[in-house]
Design an enzyme around this catalytic site. Structure first.
Site, PDB file in Angstrom:
ATOM      1  N   GLU A 152       0.829  -1.207   0.000  1.00 47.42           N
ATOM      2  CA  GLU A 152       0.000   0.000   0.000  1.00 47.42           C
ATOM      3  C   GLU A 152       0.864   1.258   0.000  1.00 47.42           C
ATOM      4  O   GLU A 152       0.536   2.254  -0.635  1.00 47.42           O
ATOM      5  CB  GLU A 152      -0.920   0.001   1.216  1.00 47.42           C
ATOM      6  CG  GLU A 152      -2.107  -0.916   1.088  1.00 47.42           C
ATOM      7  CD  GLU A 152      -3.054  -0.471  -0.012  1.00 47.42           C
ATOM      8  OE1 GLU A 152      -3.998   0.281   0.254  1.00 47.42           O
ATOM      9  OE2 GLU A 152      -2.847  -0.900  -1.169  1.00 47.42           O
ATOM     10  N   THR A 205      -7.208   8.751  -5.385  1.00 49.24           N
ATOM     11  CA  THR A 205      -7.081   8.630  -3.938  1.00 49.24           C
ATOM     12  C   THR A 205      -6.285   9.784  -3.345  1.00 49.24           C
ATOM     13  O   THR A 205      -6.646  10.341  -2.297  1.00 49.24           O
ATOM     14  CB  THR A 205      -6.408   7.298  -3.571  1.00 49.24           C
ATOM     15  OG1 THR A 205      -7.221   6.225  -4.070  1.00 49.24           O
ATOM     16  CG2 THR A 205      -6.262   7.147  -2.072  1.00 49.24           C
TER      17      THR A 205
END
Length: 333
Positions: A152, A205
């Protein structure tokens, strides 16, 4: 189940090469991060969509991506830049197997990139679960988790676990803290269902995170703390009324909703169908209607899609129970 890990595990694992497989195919699920009121600390996995990784052992010690399907050419084939291959290399280096194991990877995306459904997380988890399975499962899921978090970090610059934790562990997860990583699996009420709609608009994002206020009022913080605590209590008690009362976001939704066309109209439609709650999945633009049973969820997503279509916005829908398993090895065709 609880994990409390401060760093990548130490110590070489003994690999039984007699158990090393020649090839494996793994599916890892999409996830709904935040669970409306739990920004960066709550998330759950769904049955579909998700991503698949096919991995084959080769003679030359290396990690190669042969192909990526379903990404419209957006993801890198460079093994050092793609999160799947980069995390596989990280794990092999950690196990001191980089000079003795070589693999080729094919990644198939079954979900849109930038959808708010944990696209990068599903790919990373599928790749790490695949290499672990190929090696005969030397690591537990808990031991794989720090590698997933690093994936991530590579994908979006922030090593949060609200997507990768449920994608790897299945079910609903609470991230109590990050230093060290402290992860708790929460109970899943039997009839909890997610109706997801992905409006096909672009909400990166990074842009969504930049909108979030660095400071919040004490009044709003108290409301949010109460909602998170109430949601956790509701999950333990299978109290759907308490779950419904608690799943409200006063901190993140008001700013992120600006980026999602027709958000408040979609919310009104969903709530009129009798769902427990409605909000943004992850950073959006996907939205989620959480219900007791599939009927209300299906009705909500059908009506939301019709509304979006009337406004010229294409969309996809998914209706799923909470996925308790997480990643799984699937039969090779």
């Amino acid at each position: 189940m609880l994990t409390n890990q401060n760093s990548l595990m130490e110590g070489k694992k003994n690999i039984d090469f007699a158990k090393v497989k020649q090839e494996v195919r793994v599916f890892a699920p999409a996830t709904v991060a935040n669970m409306i009121c739990g920004f960066d600390i709550l998330g759950f996995a769904v049955d579909f969509p998700g991503d698949e990784v096919f991995m084959r052992r080769v003679a030359k010690p290396s990690v190669t991506i042969l192909a990526i399907h379903g990404d419209d050419g957006r993801l890198p084939l460079d093994p050092d830049k793609n999160t799947v291959s980069a995390c596989v290399k990280m794990l092999l280096n950690h196990l001191e197997l980089a000079d003795s194991i070589g693999v080729e990877i094919e990644l198939t995306k079954h979900m849109p990139i930038g959808s708010g459904l944990g696209s990068s997380s599903a790919s990373t988890v599928a790749g790490l679960f695949a290499i672990n399975s190929l090696l005969g499962d030397p690591l537990s899921k808990e031991e794989l988790m720090p590698f997933c978090v690093e994936g991530e970090r590579l994908a979006c610059g922030h090593g949060h676990a609200d997507n990768v934790a449920p994608a790897l562990m299945g079910g609903i997860t609470l991230i109590r803290g990050y230093e060290p990583l402290d992860m708790i699996s929460l109970p899943v009420p039997e009839d909890l269902v997610a109706g997801i709609v992905f409006p096909q608009v672009d909400v990166p994002t990074r842009d969504a995170r930049q909108l979030i206020k660095e400071k919040v009022s004490l009044k709003d913080a108290v409301v949010q703390w109460g909602n998170i605590a109430g949601l956790v209590a509701g999950l333990y008690r299978s109290d759907y009324d308490l779950i419904s009362r608690s799943m409200h976001d006063v901190l993140i939704e008001p700013t992120r909703a600006i980026l999602i066309p027709e958000f408040y109209a979609m919310k009104e439609i969903a709530l009129s169908c009798g769902v427990l709650s409605f909000g943004i999945s992850g950073s959006g633009p996907s939205v989620v209607a959480i219900s007791r049973g599939k009927e209300a969820a299906q009705q909500a997503v059908d009506k939301i899609q019709a509304h979006l279509n009337a406004h010229g916005i294409e969309s996809l829908q998914f209706v799923s129970s909470v996925n308790a398993q997480g990643p799984k090895v699937i039969n090779l065709k």
